[in-house]
Design an enzyme around this catalytic site. Sequence first.
Site, mmCIF file in Angstrom:
data_model
loop_
_atom_site.group_PDB
_atom_site.id
_atom_site.type_symbol
_atom_site.label_atom_id
_atom_site.label_comp_id
_atom_site.label_asym_id
_atom_site.label_seq_id
_atom_site.Cartn_x
_atom_site.Cartn_y
_atom_site.Cartn_z
ATOM 1 C CD GLU A 41 0.176 -33.077 13.416
ATOM 2 O OE1 GLU A 41 -0.842 -32.798 14.071
ATOM 3 O OE2 GLU A 41 0.195 -34.027 12.617
ATOM 4 C CE1 TYR A 124 -2.389 -35.088 18.157
ATOM 5 C CE2 TYR A 124 -1.753 -32.933 17.301
ATOM 6 C CZ TYR A 124 -2.246 -34.203 17.095
ATOM 7 O OH TYR A 124 -2.565 -34.602 15.834
ATOM 8 C CG ASP A 142 -5.996 -35.571 18.364
ATOM 9 O OD1 ASP A 142 -6.239 -36.785 18.565
ATOM 10 O OD2 ASP A 142 -6.076 -35.043 17.250
#
Length: 351
Positions: A41, A124, A142
């Site tokens: 991520e 996020y 996002d």
Amino acid sequence: MQNLDAIYAALPERLLPWYAENARDLPWRHSREPYRVWVSEIMLQQTRVEAVIGYYNRFMEAFPNVEALAGAEESRVMKLWEGLGYYSRARNLQKTAKLLVETCGGRFPDTAEALQKLPGIGAYTAGAVASICFERPSAAVDGNVLRIIARMTADDRPVDLPAVKREIAERLEAMYPAGHCGIFTQALMELGACVCTPKNPDCAHCPMRGICMAQAQNAALRFPVKLPKAKKRVEERTVFLLRCGAEYAICRRAETGLLAGLWEFPNCTGTLSVAEAVRWAEAQGAAPFGIVREVHKTHIFTHIRWEMTGYVLDCAEKPGLFTWADFAALTETYALPTAFRMFLEELEISR
Ligand code: SF4
């Protein structure tokens, strides 16, 4: 106007079966281990999936777990990040790895709130790790997700307003399907990446077709609305590619600010003429005796655009204020950010 709750409620029931059929096979989806999901991520922020895959595989090979990352040489971590950009991400990864190893035996916290307290983990990433790895109903909102929701609900408020983003996250979290939280997060990401894309939304093959308000209005490209962007500042720089024998001068950037702590070719602000560049090299004690090439490059950061003029200069001396490295060391040992790495091809031509 359709009821917003009905639109949100349709998301899990339509997306989960669609994802089961259409999910791409990506290396970080082979495991729900928090370390692997977290690294992926962080790498995927501002970076395309295709660009990340190679970096991710190399990173995992070098640092297969949080302990390996915590104990690694920082220069090695930066070298493996070279070219991905936003280098503070790599520094924060290692800072967090060290913190986890020192304070909780290398284990990750299992809620979005606790994850957000770690360096470099924002709302996020915390939502992604908490939902994918720990089945928490925590949204990972996002640009992809904001775009999908703005289109589905034909929401013409700027999605970059914090209040709009917060409202979308809250509405989504209320719809998270128990037992499928991780898959739901990934399905939303997948829809934004593969179907509801910024420029070519494929409404004909979208599982939200029929309930999406933008599609009904044939107006997908009108959404999302965004606040006007600040104009990038243009900065001119001169880059000195000083060559002595088979070695080139490099130096380390300051520990704070843009590209902190990375390596660079010596450079200064402004565009110097050839004569001025030669005088600059003389003043450093490099005894330049010939100009090999003059090149021009542009590099764009988030807020700044560098317009660079580079001079490849042959020199007779190697002043000690620089580190001198041959071509192999430049490519394999030192972490040069893309803004400077783009000059390597010029050095290769000039070898
Ligand atoms: S129908 Fe079109 S605009 Fe709506 S979510 Fe799907 S791809 Fe996006």
